[in-house]
Design an enzyme around this catalytic site. Structure first.
Site, PDB file in Angstrom:
ATOM      1  N   ASP A  82      -6.943  18.699 -14.190  1.00 12.47           N
ATOM      2  CA  ASP A  82      -7.288  17.349 -14.656  1.00 12.47           C
ATOM      3  C   ASP A  82      -6.901  17.292 -16.132  1.00 12.47           C
ATOM      4  O   ASP A  82      -7.520  17.934 -16.973  1.00 12.47           O
ATOM      5  CB  ASP A  82      -8.795  17.115 -14.456  1.00 12.47           C
ATOM      6  N   LYS A 104      -8.001   6.266 -19.297  1.00 12.90           N
ATOM      7  CA  LYS A 104      -8.275   6.793 -20.624  1.00 12.90           C
ATOM      8  C   LYS A 104      -7.042   6.650 -21.524  1.00 12.90           C
ATOM      9  O   LYS A 104      -6.593   5.559 -21.766  1.00 12.90           O
ATOM     10  CB  LYS A 104      -8.781   8.241 -20.502  1.00 12.90           C
ATOM     11  N   TYR A 121     -16.081  17.054 -15.391  1.00 10.94           N
ATOM     12  CA  TYR A 121     -16.454  15.644 -15.499  1.00 10.94           C
ATOM     13  C   TYR A 121     -17.591  15.332 -14.509  1.00 10.94           C
ATOM     14  O   TYR A 121     -17.548  15.775 -13.357  1.00 10.94           O
ATOM     15  CB  TYR A 121     -15.208  14.794 -15.200  1.00 10.94           C
ATOM     16  N   ARG A 181       0.848  -1.202   0.000  1.00 10.89           N
ATOM     17  CA  ARG A 181       0.000   0.000   0.000  1.00 10.89           C
ATOM     18  C   ARG A 181       0.885   1.254   0.000  1.00 10.89           C
ATOM     19  O   ARG A 181       0.616   2.223  -0.679  1.00 10.89           O
ATOM     20  CB  ARG A 181      -0.947   0.020   1.194  1.00 10.89           C
TER      21      ARG A 181
END
Ligand SMILES: *Cc1c(COP(=O)(O)O)cnc(C)c1O
Length: 403
Positions: A182, A207, A110, A58
């Protein structure tokens, strides 16, 4: 002596070289050329008092670190954090904001970001104002309130509006505001917000960066090392870091980012130009077109116009029938993959915005968004043409039947 070559042997590698060489031939044990996939959750200590470089996945993982370093190098960042999803990446910088402080976000951001920020603001995590970031007066009024953080998203989704990153950074600097961009729609191949002065870049690597529609992931890249450390601390603390296998696949996808996007952009540009000349189309939203309102700023701050476009069809076209008769384009949310996708934002990607918010953002029911993939341009154009014929005829028949 090792004959293993590394990125350090090239003074200032070009971005294509960074994407191609990240993590290659760096395995000291077996000299594997492809970077290894390290799935182990935990790592052995030689001594209980000597913390090893990696102790728990992690907090840190060698496979994930190759991707973090590659993305940081591509964006010009001091530090990268790879997260489990793009939404985890968008959310991470908001750990820097205290209750009562103001956050600015684009009014046409978004849909998932709109939902996240609205829900957090409702719980009192911060105050939130949505702003049309292409409107100078609205920006001046918003920054006069000295916000703590501004989120930028350009080109916007789904209308491809382009906001001026350098202008927003200038306003943010004088107001003492953290700037977060972004950069999902263009990827580091076509836009580098840190070079334009932003503090933090976030990506949905789902993406273009992965590009193969088989991983959901995200990344946060920070220009300043101390800020990057703070964000890495929060990512470990809240447990949003990305999985090793996802990182492995995403690094593999990154190798071809530049060639994929160049090809996809060429095809998107020619589809946009063809549709702009079609009488069945009322408006094409693509910053690569010379008469697009975003063309000038996009030419200044982007290295390309990207492979996303949206189209508002004329009254006589039944847009739902249009989508249903497309064969090469698949009806789906998401974008940036090798395959062409189509959606109606009002009923799909932006359904979490209520009708008033959709209207304010300019999203009509006749708007169709295309993510252009790697299929041959001629096949995509033929598919669009046959479906437009069907959708127009469908409408005429329906009108005739009801009349
Ligand atoms: C898809 C997307 C996100 C969210 O990313 P996920 O990987 O789906 O969590 C955030 N911002 C933009 C611009 C996106 O397109």
């Amino acid at each position: 002596m090792s004959n293993v070559t590394s990125i350090q042997s090239v003074a200032t590698p070009k971005p294509q070289t960074i994407a191609t060489t990240a993590g290659v031939a760096q395995d000291e044990t077996h000299h594997s050329v492809a970077p290894a996939l390290h799935l182990s959750a935990t790592y052995g200590w030689k001594d209980p008092c000597q913390k090893p470089g990696f102790d728990y996945s992690r907090s840190g993982n060698p496979t994930r670190q190759h991707l973090e370093q590659a993305l940081a190098d591509l964006e010009g960042a001091a530090r990268g954090v790879v997260t489990a999803t793009g939404m985890a990446a968008v959310d991470l910088p908001f750990n820097l904001v205290n209750p009562g402080e103001l956050v600015l976000a684009p009014h046409d951001c978004y849909g998932g970001t709109y939902r996240l920020l609205s829900a957090r603001a409702k719980r009192g995590h911060f105050r939130l104002q949505f702003v049309d970031q292409t409107n100078e007066q609205a920006l001046l009024e918003a920054f006069a309130q000295k916000p703590k953080l501004v989120l930028i998203e350009t080109p916007s989704n789904p209308l491809l509006r382009v906001s001026d990153i350098a202008r927003i950074v200038a306003l943010a600097r004088s107001a003492g505001t953290i700037t977060v961009a972004d950069n999902t729609f263009l990827s580091p191949a076509l836009q580098n917000p840190l070079h334009l002065g932003c503090d933090i870049v976030v990506h949905s690597t789902t993406k273009y960066i992965n590009g193969h529609s088989d991983v959901v992931g995200g990344a946060v890249l920070s220009r300043d090392a101390a800020l990057g450390e703070e964000l890495a601390w929060w990512a470990n603390c809240t447990g949003v870091t990305g999985a090793p296998f996802d990182s492995y696949l995403t690094l593999r996808g990154l190798r071809t980012l530049f060639v994929r996007l160049q090809q996809q952009e060429n095809t998107a540009h020619s589809i946009a130009a063809t549709l702009a000349d079609d009488s069945r189309v009322s408006q094409v939203f693509y910053p690569g077109l010379k008469n697009d309102p975003g063309h000038e700023i996009a030419s200044k701050q982007q290295k390309g116009f990207g492979a996303m476009l949206s189209v508002e069809f004329a009254e006589q076209v039944d847009t739902l029938a249009l989508l249903r008769s497309l064969n090469v384009f698949t009806i789906a949310e998401s974008l940036g993959g090798f395959e062409s996708l189509v959606c109606t934002p009002a009923t799909m990607t932006h359904a979490s915005m209520d009708e008033a918010a959709q209207k304010a953002a300019g999203i009509s029911k006749r708007l169709v968004r295309f993510s252009v993939g790697l299929e041959h341009e001629a096949d995509l154009l033929a598919d669009l043409n046959q479906s437009l014929n069907q959708a127009t005829a469908f409408h005429h028949n329906a009108t005739a039947a009801s009349g």
